[in-house]
Design an enzyme around this catalytic site. Sequence first.
Site, PDB file in Angstrom:
ATOM      1  N   TRP A  48      -2.863  -2.750  -1.634  1.00 24.45           N
ATOM      2  CA  TRP A  48      -2.387  -4.100  -1.939  1.00 24.45           C
ATOM      3  C   TRP A  48      -3.164  -5.004  -0.991  1.00 24.45           C
ATOM      4  O   TRP A  48      -2.965  -4.968   0.225  1.00 24.45           O
ATOM      5  CB  TRP A  48      -0.895  -4.188  -1.676  1.00 24.45           C
ATOM      6  CG  TRP A  48      -0.223  -5.432  -2.146  1.00 24.45           C
ATOM      7  CD1 TRP A  48       0.264  -5.694  -3.400  1.00 24.45           C
ATOM      8  CD2 TRP A  48       0.063  -6.606  -1.364  1.00 24.45           C
ATOM      9  NE1 TRP A  48       0.820  -6.941  -3.444  1.00 24.45           N
ATOM     10  CE2 TRP A  48       0.710  -7.531  -2.218  1.00 24.45           C
ATOM     11  CE3 TRP A  48      -0.177  -6.969  -0.040  1.00 24.45           C
ATOM     12  CZ2 TRP A  48       1.128  -8.779  -1.786  1.00 24.45           C
ATOM     13  CZ3 TRP A  48       0.239  -8.212   0.393  1.00 24.45           C
ATOM     14  CH2 TRP A  48       0.890  -9.093  -0.482  1.00 24.45           C
TER      15      TRP A  48
ATOM     16  N   ARG B 172       5.335   0.287  -5.755  1.00 26.40           N
ATOM     17  CA  ARG B 172       5.268  -0.518  -4.534  1.00 26.40           C
ATOM     18  C   ARG B 172       4.369  -1.736  -4.701  1.00 26.40           C
ATOM     19  O   ARG B 172       4.422  -2.663  -3.900  1.00 26.40           O
ATOM     20  CB  ARG B 172       4.747   0.333  -3.371  1.00 26.40           C
ATOM     21  CG  ARG B 172       5.666   1.493  -3.034  1.00 26.40           C
ATOM     22  CD  ARG B 172       4.972   2.470  -2.111  1.00 26.40           C
ATOM     23  NE  ARG B 172       4.799   1.939  -0.781  1.00 26.40           N
ATOM     24  CZ  ARG B 172       5.687   2.018   0.195  1.00 26.40           C
ATOM     25  NH1 ARG B 172       6.833   2.620  -0.025  1.00 26.40           N
ATOM     26  NH2 ARG B 172       5.450   1.505   1.385  1.00 26.40           N
TER      27      ARG B 172
ATOM     28  N   CYS C 193       0.812  -1.224   0.000  1.00 29.09           N
ATOM     29  CA  CYS C 193       0.000   0.000   0.000  1.00 29.09           C
ATOM     30  C   CYS C 193       0.846   1.275   0.000  1.00 29.09           C
ATOM     31  O   CYS C 193       1.848   1.365   0.708  1.00 29.09           O
ATOM     32  CB  CYS C 193      -0.871   0.064   1.238  1.00 29.09           C
ATOM     33  SG  CYS C 193      -1.929  -1.371   1.437  1.00 29.09           S
TER      34      CYS C 193
ATOM     35  N   ASN D 218      -2.407   1.865   5.796  1.00 23.19           N
ATOM     36  CA  ASN D 218      -1.412   0.920   5.290  1.00 23.19           C
ATOM     37  C   ASN D 218      -0.993   0.050   6.473  1.00 23.19           C
ATOM     38  O   ASN D 218      -0.613   0.580   7.507  1.00 23.19           O
ATOM     39  CB  ASN D 218      -0.224   1.720   4.736  1.00 23.19           C
ATOM     40  CG  ASN D 218       0.921   0.835   4.303  1.00 23.19           C
ATOM     41  OD1 ASN D 218       0.801  -0.380   4.299  1.00 23.19           O
ATOM     42  ND2 ASN D 218       2.034   1.448   3.944  1.00 23.19           N
TER      43      ASN D 218
ATOM     44  N   LYS E 152      14.579 -14.461  -9.405  1.00 19.37           N
ATOM     45  CA  LYS E 152      14.380 -13.361 -10.358  1.00 19.37           C
ATOM     46  C   LYS E 152      13.536 -13.828 -11.532  1.00 19.37           C
ATOM     47  O   LYS E 152      12.617 -13.154 -11.964  1.00 19.37           O
ATOM     48  CB  LYS E 152      15.751 -12.869 -10.829  1.00 19.37           C
ATOM     49  CG  LYS E 152      15.838 -11.443 -11.142  1.00 19.37           C
ATOM     50  CD  LYS E 152      16.249 -10.580  -9.971  1.00 19.37           C
ATOM     51  CE  LYS E 152      15.346 -10.679  -8.772  1.00 19.37           C
ATOM     52  NZ  LYS E 152      15.800 -10.000  -7.616  1.00 19.37           N
TER      53      LYS E 152
HETATM   54  C1  F6R Z   1      13.009  -9.869  -5.020  1.00 18.70           C
HETATM   55  C2  F6R Z   1      12.795  -8.869  -4.000  1.00 18.70           C
HETATM   56  C3  F6R Z   1      12.312  -9.316  -2.669  1.00 18.70           C
HETATM   57  C4  F6R Z   1      12.988  -8.479  -1.559  1.00 18.70           C
HETATM   58  C5  F6R Z   1      12.376  -8.825  -0.194  1.00 18.70           C
HETATM   59  C6  F6R Z   1      13.080  -8.098   0.925  1.00 18.70           C
HETATM   60  O1  F6R Z   1      13.429  -9.312  -6.214  1.00 18.70           O
HETATM   61  O2  F6R Z   1      12.983  -7.699  -4.224  1.00 18.70           O
HETATM   62  O3  F6R Z   1      12.513 -10.663  -2.470  1.00 18.70           O
HETATM   63  O4  F6R Z   1      14.352  -8.753  -1.570  1.00 18.70           O
HETATM   64  O5  F6R Z   1      11.025  -8.493  -0.194  1.00 18.70           O
HETATM   65  O6  F6R Z   1      12.989  -6.720   0.763  1.00 18.70           O
HETATM   66  P1  F6R Z   1      13.976  -5.726   1.481  1.00 18.70           P
HETATM   67  O7  F6R Z   1      15.331  -5.954   0.920  1.00 18.70           O
HETATM   68  O8  F6R Z   1      13.440  -4.365   1.130  1.00 18.70           O
HETATM   69  O9  F6R Z   1      13.913  -6.014   2.944  1.00 18.70           O
END
Ligand code: F6R
Length: 613
Positions: A74, A27, A2, A100, A490
Amino acid sequence: MCGIVGYIGQNQAYPYLIGGLKKLEYRGYDSAGIALHKTNDLQVVKKTGKVAALEEAFRTKDTQSTLGIGHTRWATHGVPSDENAHPHYSNSGNLALVHNGIIENYASLKEELLQKGYQFKSDTDSEVLLNFIEDIYQNNDCSLEEAIRIALKRVTGAYVILILSIEYPDTLFAARKGSPLVIGIGKGEHFLGSDASPMLEYTKEVVYINDYELAIIKADQLILKNLGNETLTPYVQKLDLELAAIEKGGYEHFMIKEIYEQPQAIFDSLRGRLDPENLSITLSGLDKIKDKLIAARRIIIVACGTSWHAGLLAEYWIEELCRVNVEVEYASEFRYRNPIITSDDVIIAISQSGETADTLVALENAKSKGATIFGIVNVVGSSIARISDAGIYTHAGPEIGVASTKAFSAQLTVLLLFAIKLAEFKQSASEELRKQLTKELSEVPQKVQYILDSTVDGIKDIAKNYQHATDFLFLGRGYNFPIALEGALKLKEISYIHAEGYPAAEMKHGPIALVDDTLPVVFIATKDKVHEKIVSNMQEIKARSGKLISVVTADDQLAMSLSDENIQIPASHEIIAPILATIPLQLLSYYVGIERQIDVDRPRNLAKSVTVE
Ligand code: F6R
């Protein structure tokens, strides 16, 4: 996840709100809405689908207003629908709210309200929270501000809320616990956002709101209080971020822009830390907890998703170079597992956004048990950065594409700097090795640029040839095993093709049953101490007619001869190679996603900043 925006000031609110929602689209969301304060009315318009649909719905409406709130949703409680979209009205129609987060005790609050005759138009926890506030306001002799405070003290879960009231035409109420909220300070106006991106073109002065804080915002005044009604002094910070950094700059997608920004992102992560002339490393964040680190019995790395993969590779690096026990934990498991933590433990948190709910709570738990928290975070001023005792920013710049690319390579860069420096403190690796790695690390930006330039055409062809596969297997050993996991993640994120990452030797214990001439198997097989072993694994796949796509060290004739397709990367020390091997896998995912016409920047169901558990 969100996104929230709000505006109060002398100017029209709508342009900021709609523009801000577009900036927050990255987001991830499924519906959007805006509420505008009219003289004796709150005008709410909300729509399932993209912000463009909301904009269309506003085309025939009068948008005159200097006070408003907006939201991209979301879905958590209730399917994506116009009814469940925010903003929500209270039963009287006097209040409107965007939220949110997740209100965990919403069911019991809803029951209470139903018994009092309240009705609900949506399935959301957010509408329950708003009516709970309204009920307190109507049945107690108190201000709306006081009613919000009373309600929030009874709520469990996470929230950022923005509230408008017909009775308060000059005030916007905002509060936070566990989800991010930034307030931009303009001249006679205030801009609110889930992050700073919506307000960048209006102001560089911002206040990051902390948990359990309530902001009472007027055009020219920001009053900050805690839930105990004590007034706090807002800490105004200057944003070090340019608008261009969050725009596509001629690229077709943010993801490919960010893949190509990696030489710069890695360079920026090294700048001021690695001195290429003296081959020395300075990390002031590390110096702060030097004694703790040297004495630590173990290091625990906590993260989610791609950041967890960075942590897994760091485990190999730190154990090899620093001879200290490292454990790598999924934050979501760690927080509920009652782990044994003492004040001797150092916890490394890795997070691009710095707002991931599971990581944040895992750290709060560890901190309460006396552990030292070291944050490796990209977003400056984020919640994880602020809860950390010390840390290193990754300096990758804003990452907008949902799939993490440059943030990952910057995390690896910083983690390797960390490992080399700690090895120096502990004298656990030879000076010669430390200097060699420092030198090779300083050369990574050029090598990444070379890989981008030299491999992209071949990778586009591979993507075309294999776009119709239903499954992919990614295999690696040693330092390249975490890269296999990241390659698979990925690909599934942005192509919707099922993909699994495995340690190459584990393949024989199950996944080999999948291998036939329709299965592409991606090997990360750069030259290292287990190279002969992985070549044997390649033979095993080849013997079963699997299709081999390999990332290999340049001129590795043996590995190349076994592969149907190969991608060559420059020779490097085995500790450095996994950073380089990451790049072609990102390109492969991107181009397979493009072939399959996926919205690679905003793949379905995913959110950039996962602020709910
Ligand atoms: C995959 C991706 C997610 C983030 C995960 C953690 O491409 O981006 O798997 O790595 O949601 O997010 P952060 O790094 O923001 O804590």
